[in-house]
Design an enzyme around this catalytic site. Structure first.
Site, PDB file in Angstrom:
ATOM      1  CG  HIS A  27      -1.467   1.142  -4.902  1.00 57.69           C
ATOM      2  ND1 HIS A  27      -0.866   0.536  -3.898  1.00 57.69           N
ATOM      3  CD2 HIS A  27      -1.792   0.090  -5.750  1.00 57.69           C
ATOM      4  CE1 HIS A  27      -0.848  -0.700  -3.920  1.00 57.69           C
ATOM      5  NE2 HIS A  27      -1.534  -1.008  -5.011  1.00 57.69           N
ATOM      6  CG  HIS A 150       5.342  -8.421  -3.048  1.00 57.45           C
ATOM      7  ND1 HIS A 150       5.500  -7.044  -2.375  1.00 57.45           N
ATOM      8  CD2 HIS A 150       4.276  -8.188  -3.625  1.00 57.45           C
ATOM      9  CE1 HIS A 150       4.601  -6.410  -2.605  1.00 57.45           C
ATOM     10  NE2 HIS A 150       3.807  -7.153  -3.428  1.00 57.45           N
ATOM     11  CG  ASP A 169       0.176  -8.847  -4.151  1.00 54.67           C
ATOM     12  OD1 ASP A 169       1.089  -8.231  -5.112  1.00 54.67           O
ATOM     13  OD2 ASP A 169      -0.634  -9.960  -4.572  1.00 54.67           O
ATOM     14  CG  ASN A 328      -4.790  -8.594   8.679  1.00 51.05           C
ATOM     15  OD1 ASN A 328      -4.560  -8.875   9.906  1.00 51.05           O
ATOM     16  ND2 ASN A 328      -5.617  -8.675   7.811  1.00 51.05           N
ATOM     17  CB  ALA A 441       5.688   6.455  12.507  1.00 52.87           C
TER      18      ALA A 441
END
Lengths: 627, 59
Positions: A27, A150, A169, A328, A441
């Protein structure tokens, strides 16, 4: 000094030079290009293909990165892939062996893919790059480990010469949680937890059970948590997850189905939590609010404990985070609030898209590239503004081609005009510069609104974003004024920390708030900026500096000078289910399909009232899958 | 994304035979010796953290 990330070949003849990183096939496929250790371009494939969380080979993102850097594939030192497909296949096989005879439906679907190509994914990468290279020779394609990618994305672009690094993750190959020590350009692995014991999977299981989509709905669960009370947390700790003092944990797999099934949770999960999972799009009840609050509480506890562990083991006071759980921001906020660490840096693209950047950085620094930004005390992410931008000429050509009326204004006049419109309650689509890399954004592909109006949250959710009404909006605030509006000691440039709205801005709730629960809590304004204040008084803050985003900073300044408020609602420029807009055409379509009043494309201002009637074939909402 | 041709020839019945006839009994044998997924909770352990896998990624 080379980079040791627990895996990854660092090239044949020690040749340095630009490196392309790729993440793909699960993904959030992405590509990133790094030159001399500096990110030059990065983008998620979904922004080009318009398929949310696109998992396919990121051909368009690769082409963009090369174009932006002015390079061909044969001019690269290497291509780095973000994980080891062969090791991942061994984990998949081991899981099938460990869970058979359960799981045949998944085996039937997945085994042909694995037998066919997935374990040889690097060959597929090479084949697709050959198509892009037009027959020119390819650079070596090397695999890095998933958590190594990562960790590299977390530490190498951070402003710290050394730091503790924590990656959490769902799962990479085997690792689900890894602890590292970053020093200079090196990353030394310290410890790990392995599949199926995964905090990301735990959170995704509750995401699924509360009726949201896995891998895209987790932040909705996080947004739901403040509406509930964590009454299920003791049961979660007793029956689902055994957490040790150091934050390490094991799940009780009898209640989960993700390790063998096509769903996340099994019958016993339903029995534990009082019935079947919520139907997607069904009504939200107190149970879901409380489940969200409960798993959020447990997740925060684990993250804080793991953070303390890695800081202790390394002797560091600076912490870097990546992996999907690093998105998170409530947990991240607690790390800062409770002084677990002195400084915190979170990779803006903390999920798998960031693996493309991390693998490229690991390869680049492994070939000797220095971390020159550390001397300047800045990070290397360029404000995460690493995607494609469009020149004034390109925007003008788009407007001319479509016959869309617009005025071109110099910046001082533009920001004053937009600030005035925002202060009058208008919703503005703000399209500037280079596109953000990562899920947030940050003022270049944003929808902006006045946070002071109590009706803004509802209007934006229902009439502009077409999304669930419980979801809060996030503020962008001038960095120099942030401490007057939020309880935030330092910076939060990437909107990855939550903080309480400052006491001076909070409003005591009157008798009308007595006894309210669930979504009814939305009706009560809790601060002078209610549109960005969650029901628990928190906000997911972006601090804006002129160095990172001059024009956005200028707009916030103009709004503050006009209203006294240096805060704007900053939400992503898209509707629910759609990737964030990439180019002027997508921005214009979103503008015309929604209740956005004004569109700013670079220097050009468009008023909805002046635009020709919008016509398109079919119902665009039907074409965008719900997320 | 291409599927494996030999698994296409196996079809559903062949995959079922592979899964229930080979994978499942082999899995039982493996689990008789050790649990690859380390499913049990251990109250006597202070930590579940394991040493990192330092082997290199495949070329």
């Amino acid at each position: 000094m080379g980079t040791r990330t627990g895996g990854g070949r660092t090239g044949g003849a020690g040749r340095d030079g630009p490196v392309l990183g790729i993440s793909a096939y699960y993904h959030d496929s992405a590509a990133a290009l790094v030159s001399e250790g500096v990110p030059v371009a990065a983008a998620q494939e979904e922004r080009f293909s318009r398929r949310r969380h696109d998992a396919g080979f990121p051909a368009q993102a690769v082409a963009y990165c090369l174009r932006e850097a002015g390079l061909r594939l044969d001019e690269l030192a290497a291509v780095a892939f973000y994980e080891d497909p062969a090791l991942k296949f061994r984990r998949v096989m081991a899981t099938w062996l460990a869970t058979a005879p359960h799981g045949f439906p998944v085996f039937r679907r997945a085994f042909p893919q694995w037998a066919g190509w997935k374990r040889h994914a690097l060959d597929d990468v090479r084949a697709r790059l050959r198509v892009l290279s037009g027959g020119r020779p390819l650079p070596p394609v090397v695999a890095h480990r998933h958590h190594g990618s990562h960790a590299a994305s977390a530490f190498l672009p951070s402003p710290y010469p050394s730091a503790a690094v924590l990656c959490v993750d769902g799962v990479g190959e085997w690792a689900t949680t890894t602890l590292w020590h970053g020093r200079g350009t090196e990353l030394v692995p310290l410890a790990e937890l392995r599949f199926p014991h995964s905090l990301g999977m735990l959170y995704s299981a509750f995401t699924h059970f509360c009726g949201f989509k896995v891998d895209s709905g987790e932040y909705k669960l996080m947004g739901l948590a403040p509406y509930g009370t964590p009454r299920w947390a003791p049961l979660i700790r007793e029956r689902l997850i055994n957490v040790k003092t150091d934050g390490s944990f094991r799940l009780d797999l009898r209640h989960f189905a993700f390790q063998y099934g096509q769903t996340m949770t099994g019958r016993s999960f339903e029995e534990l939590f009082g019935g079947p999972r919520r139907t997607p799009e069904g009504p939200l009840t107190e149970r879901e609010f409380d489940l969200a609050a409960s798993v959020q509480a447990v997740t925060e506890e684990v993250v804080l404990r793991l953070a303390r562990t890695v800081l202790e083991r390394t002797g560091e006071r600076r912490l870097c985070l990546a992996g999907g759980v690093a998105l998170n921001c409530v947990a991240n906020g607690r790390l800062v609030d409770e002084s677990v660490c002195d400084e915190l840096w979170v990779q803006p693209a903390a999920g798998d898209a960031g693996g493309a950047l991390g693998s490229a950085l690991a390869e680049s620094h492994g070939r000797g590239a220095p971390r020159t930004h550390v001397r300047r005390g800045t990070d290397a992410m360029a404000g995460a503004l690493l995607g494609p931008g469009y020149s004034a000429g390109e925007v003008a050509e788009f407007l001319d081609r479509g016959g869309y009326p617009a005025v071109c204004l110099p910046e001082p006049e533009l920001v004053e005009r937009v600030a005035a419109e925002l202060a009058e309650g208008k919703v503005v689509g703000w399209f500037q510069g280079r596109m953000e890399f990562g899920p947030r954004a940050l003022g270049n592909r944003s929808i902006l609104a006045d946070p002071r109006d109590p009706g803004t949250q509802s209007t934006l959710n229902l009439k502009t974003k077409f999304r669930e009404s419980f979801r809060p909006f996030a503020p962008a605030v001038l960095a120099e004024d942030a401490k007057d509006w939020f309880d935030l000691a330092g910076e939060s440039p990437y909107m990855l920390l939550t903080a309480r709205v400052a006491a001076a801005q909070r409003r005591t709730c009157g008798p009308e708030a007595e006894g309210l629960t669930g979504l009814d809590l939305l009706r009560v304004p809790r601060s002078t900026i209610p549109a960005v204040t969650h029901v628990d008084g928190s906000a997911r803050v972006q601090t804006v500096t002129a160095e990172r985003n001059a024009r956005f900073h200028a707009l916030l300044t103009a709004f503050r000078d006009r209203t006294g408020c240096p805060v704007l609602v900053n939400t992503s420029f898209n509707v629910r289910g759609e990737p964030i807009v990439r180019d002027p055409g997508e921005a214009y379509a979103c503008f015309m399909r929604t209740r956005i009043d004004l569109l700013v494309l670079g220097d050009f201002l468009l008023d909805k009232r002046d635009q020709p009637a919008w016509r398109e074939e079919g119902d665009w909402r039907a074409a965008i899958p719900m997320d | 994304m291409p599927r494996s041709r030999w698994t296409e020839r196996l079809g559903g019945l062949g995959l079922a035979a592979l899964y229930f006839g080979v994978l499942t009994p082999f899995g039982w044998c493996v689990r008789a010796v050790r649990d690859p997924l380390r499913r049990s909770w251990d109250a006597d352990r202070a930590s579940y953290l394991e040493a990192p896998d330092r082997s290199r990624a495949a070329p």
